[in-house]
Scaffold this motif. Structure first.
Motif, PDB file in Angstrom:
ATOM      1  N   ALA A   1      12.957 -40.630 -30.505  1.00 25.78           N
ATOM      2  CA  ALA A   1      11.586 -41.417 -30.737  1.00 25.78           C
ATOM      3  C   ALA A   1      10.787 -41.325 -29.558  1.00 25.78           C
ATOM      4  O   ALA A   1      11.128 -41.583 -28.484  1.00 25.78           O
ATOM      5  N   TRP A   2       9.484 -41.200 -30.063  1.00 26.33           N
ATOM      6  CA  TRP A   2       8.534 -41.219 -29.091  1.00 26.33           C
ATOM      7  C   TRP A   2       7.262 -42.261 -29.430  1.00 26.33           C
ATOM      8  O   TRP A   2       7.182 -42.474 -30.440  1.00 26.33           O
ATOM      9  N   GLY A   3       6.646 -42.902 -28.515  1.00 30.07           N
ATOM     10  CA  GLY A   3       5.491 -43.550 -28.621  1.00 30.07           C
ATOM     11  C   GLY A   3       4.430 -42.687 -28.785  1.00 30.07           C
ATOM     12  O   GLY A   3       4.339 -41.296 -28.551  1.00 30.07           O
ATOM     13  N   LYS A   4       2.974 -43.298 -29.040  1.00 29.47           N
ATOM     14  CA  LYS A   4       1.794 -42.487 -29.031  1.00 29.47           C
ATOM     15  C   LYS A   4       1.114 -42.181 -27.826  1.00 29.47           C
ATOM     16  O   LYS A   4       0.328 -41.529 -27.725  1.00 29.47           O
ATOM     17  N   GLY A   5       1.907 -42.842 -26.772  1.00 27.67           N
ATOM     18  CA  GLY A   5       1.369 -42.792 -25.400  1.00 27.67           C
ATOM     19  C   GLY A   5       0.294 -43.761 -25.032  1.00 27.67           C
ATOM     20  O   GLY A   5      -0.428 -44.322 -25.740  1.00 27.67           O
ATOM     21  N   THR A   6      -0.161 -43.681 -23.741  1.00 28.03           N
ATOM     22  CA  THR A   6      -1.268 -44.279 -23.034  1.00 28.03           C
ATOM     23  C   THR A   6      -1.761 -43.485 -22.126  1.00 28.03           C
ATOM     24  O   THR A   6      -1.081 -42.824 -21.154  1.00 28.03           O
ATOM     25  N   LEU A   7      -3.163 -43.579 -22.123  1.00 30.75           N
ATOM     26  CA  LEU A   7      -3.791 -42.584 -21.090  1.00 30.75           C
ATOM     27  C   LEU A   7      -4.081 -43.106 -19.728  1.00 30.75           C
ATOM     28  O   LEU A   7      -4.716 -44.275 -19.665  1.00 30.75           O
TER      29      LEU A   7
END
Length: 118
Positions: free
Chosen positions: A107-113
């Motif tokens: 599972a992955w998160g949507k990310g943070t830039l």
């Protein structure tokens, strides 16, 4: 339903610091190792840091050793990435990952830039 929600990214000057957080839900967080990955534009996603379920074992990419620290709070279902001495080559979208285990999918998160610029 497994959810991973990252936060803490932003714009920082070279040499600065950021602390990323990833809050997990929908699975037994304390049973899983967790990872942070990053992906810069035009590049493949790369593993940045790993932490075992008990925090006893931690591993880092050579490029971040001595600057980044991974940690976790199993009571808060959260994994952190403390990033110090940020460099111009660190900007990317940072993702946390729950690895696959048996019948459980990755599972992955949507990310943070993260942006590093003066």
């Amino acid at each position: 339903q497994v959810q991973l929600v990252e936060s803490g990214g932003g714009l920082v000057q070279p040499g600065g610091s950021l602390r990323l957080s990833c809050v997990a839900s929908g699975f037994s967080f304390m049973r899983y190792p967790m990872m942070w990955y990053r992906q810069a534009p035009g590049k493949e996603r790369e593993l940045v840091a790993y932490i075992s379920s008990t925090s006893r074992s931690k591993e880092y990419a050579d490029s971040v050793k001595g600057r980044f620290t991974i940690s976790r709070d199993n009571l808060q279902n959260t994994v952190y990435l403390q990033m110090n001495m940020l460099k111009p080559e660190d900007p990317a979208v940072y993702y946390c990952q729950k690895p696959a285990a048996g019948a459980d999918a990755v599972a992955w998160g949507k990310g943070t830039l993260v942006t590093v610029s003066s």
